[in-house]
Design a protein around this motif. Structure first.
Motif, short mmCIF file in Angstrom:
data_model
loop_
_atom_site.label_atom_id
_atom_site.label_comp_id
_atom_site.label_asym_id
_atom_site.label_seq_id
_atom_site.Cartn_x
_atom_site.Cartn_y
_atom_site.Cartn_z
N PHE A 24 0.81 -1.22 0.00
CA PHE A 24 0.00 0.00 0.00
C PHE A 24 0.84 1.27 0.00
N GLY A 25 2.17 1.15 0.10
CA GLY A 25 3.03 2.33 0.11
C GLY A 25 2.92 3.13 1.40
N VAL A 26 2.77 2.43 2.52
CA VAL A 26 2.60 3.07 3.82
C VAL A 26 3.79 2.72 4.71
N PRO A 27 4.45 3.72 5.32
CA PRO A 27 5.58 3.44 6.19
C PRO A 27 5.16 2.72 7.47
N LEU A 28 6.12 2.03 8.07
CA LEU A 28 5.90 1.27 9.29
C LEU A 28 6.85 1.74 10.37
N ASP A 29 6.30 2.04 11.55
CA ASP A 29 7.09 2.37 12.72
C ASP A 29 7.03 1.19 13.69
N LEU A 30 8.17 0.83 14.25
CA LEU A 30 8.27 -0.24 15.25
C LEU A 30 8.81 0.36 16.53
N ILE A 31 8.09 0.16 17.63
CA ILE A 31 8.51 0.67 18.93
C ILE A 31 9.10 -0.48 19.74
N ASP A 32 10.35 -0.32 20.13
CA ASP A 32 11.07 -1.33 20.92
C ASP A 32 10.58 -1.35 22.37
N PRO A 33 10.81 -2.46 23.08
CA PRO A 33 11.54 -3.64 22.61
C PRO A 33 10.64 -4.58 21.80
N LEU A 34 11.26 -5.25 20.85
CA LEU A 34 10.56 -6.28 20.09
C LEU A 34 10.62 -7.57 20.89
N GLY A 35 9.66 -8.45 20.67
CA GLY A 35 9.61 -9.72 21.39
C GLY A 35 10.42 -10.82 20.72
N PHE A 36 11.25 -10.45 19.78
CA PHE A 36 12.07 -11.41 19.04
C PHE A 36 13.34 -10.69 18.61
N ALA A 130 -1.83 -8.84 12.15
CA ALA A 130 -1.66 -8.48 10.74
C ALA A 130 -3.01 -8.36 10.03
N THR A 131 -3.96 -9.22 10.40
CA THR A 131 -5.30 -9.14 9.81
C THR A 131 -5.97 -7.84 10.21
N SER A 132 -5.85 -7.48 11.48
CA SER A 132 -6.42 -6.21 11.96
C SER A 132 -5.83 -5.03 11.20
N ALA A 133 -4.51 -5.03 11.06
CA ALA A 133 -3.85 -3.93 10.35
C ALA A 133 -4.34 -3.84 8.91
N ALA A 134 -4.52 -4.97 8.25
CA ALA A 134 -4.97 -4.98 6.86
C ALA A 134 -6.39 -4.43 6.74
N LEU A 135 -7.28 -4.86 7.61
CA LEU A 135 -8.66 -4.37 7.57
C LEU A 135 -8.71 -2.86 7.77
N VAL A 136 -8.03 -2.39 8.78
CA VAL A 136 -8.07 -0.98 9.13
C VAL A 136 -7.37 -0.11 8.09
N LEU A 137 -6.19 -0.52 7.67
CA LEU A 137 -5.47 0.28 6.68
C LEU A 137 -6.26 0.37 5.38
N GLY A 138 -6.85 -0.72 4.95
CA GLY A 138 -7.67 -0.70 3.74
C GLY A 138 -8.80 0.31 3.84
N GLN A 143 -11.12 5.60 2.57
CA GLN A 143 -11.76 6.85 2.98
C GLN A 143 -10.99 8.08 2.51
N THR A 144 -9.68 8.02 2.56
CA THR A 144 -8.87 9.19 2.22
C THR A 144 -8.52 9.25 0.73
N GLY A 145 -9.00 8.30 -0.04
CA GLY A 145 -8.74 8.28 -1.47
C GLY A 145 -7.29 7.94 -1.80
N GLU A 146 -6.60 7.23 -0.92
CA GLU A 146 -5.18 6.95 -1.11
C GLU A 146 -4.87 5.50 -1.47
N LEU A 147 -5.88 4.72 -1.82
CA LEU A 147 -5.61 3.36 -2.28
C LEU A 147 -4.82 3.42 -3.58
N PRO A 148 -3.83 2.55 -3.73
CA PRO A 148 -3.10 2.53 -5.00
C PRO A 148 -4.04 2.24 -6.17
N ARG A 149 -3.75 2.80 -7.31
CA ARG A 149 -4.61 2.60 -8.49
C ARG A 149 -4.04 1.54 -9.38
#
Length: 149
Positions: A24-36, A130-138, A143-149
Motif C-alpha cells: 500500500f506504500g505506507v511506512p511502518l514504525d516499530l517501537i522497541d523492545p521487540l519480542g524477538f 496483521a489481519t487487523s492492520a490490513a482491515l483498518v489500513l484498507g 476513505q482518504t482516497g489513497e488506495l493505489p490505483r
C-alpha cells in the motif's frame, strides 16, 4: 498515513505488516523492545522481498516515537469505543497496534486521539495483528482516497 506496532512479539506478524505497508506504500514504525531478535534472516523470511519496498523506522521508546513522528494517533484495541467503519480517517493519521499479548499500557492509550475496535462476533476475542492492520489500513486508505490505483 503510517502503521505503528507497539512492542510487537511475533516476527511473522511484523513481516506480514511490512508486506502490507509495501503493497500500500505506507511506512511502518516499530517501537522497541521487540519480542524477538531482529535479524535480517528472520525478518527477510517473514517479509520476503517486500522488505525492500517499505520504509521502516525503529524507535527505542514510545516517547522517542512521538518526538519523531507527528500526526493524529489512532489506537486499535479490544477496549475501543468506536468503529473504524464509522470513523473519519485523515491522511496524516498514525494507525497504532499494541503488542499481541496485551496491547498498550494505559498511559500510552491515554495519549491517543481515538481508540477504535474492529467489530467482530461476541463469541471470539480478536483478529490476528496483521489481519487487523490490513482491515483498518484498507478502510483508512479507501476513505482518504489513497488506495493505489
Amino acid at each position: 498515513m503510517r502503521l505503528c506496532l507497539f512492542q510487537p512479539e511475533i516476527a511473522g506478524n511484523v513481516g506480514a505488516v511490512m508486506r502490507l505497508g509495501a503493497c500500500f506504500g505506507v511506512p511502518l514504525d516499530l517501537i522497541d523492545p521487540l519480542g524477538f531478535e531482529w535479524d535480517d534472516k528472520r525478518v527477510r523470511r517473514t517479509a520476503m522481498d517486500y522488505i525492500d519496498h517499505v520504509e521502516i523506522a525503529r524507535h527505542p521508546s514510545f516517547e522517542a516515537f512521538r518526538g519523531a513522528t507527528p500526526g493524529r494517533l489512532i489506537l486499535f484495541t479490544t477496549k475501543g469505543d468506536g468503529s473504524p467503519y464509522e470513523f473519519d480517517f485523515r491522511s496524516d493519521d498514525i494507525l497504532l497496534f499494541g503488542k499481541e499479548s496485551g496491547g498498550v499500557p494505559a498511559d500510552v492509550a491515554a495519549m491517543c486521539d481515538a481508540k477504535l475496535r474492529i467489530p467482530i462476533r461476541t463469541e471470539v476475542r480478536s483478529f490476528n495483528l496483521a489481519t487487523s492492520a490490513a482491515l483498518v489500513l484498507g478502510e483508512a486508505l479507501r476513505q482518504t482516497g489513497e488506495l493505489p490505483r
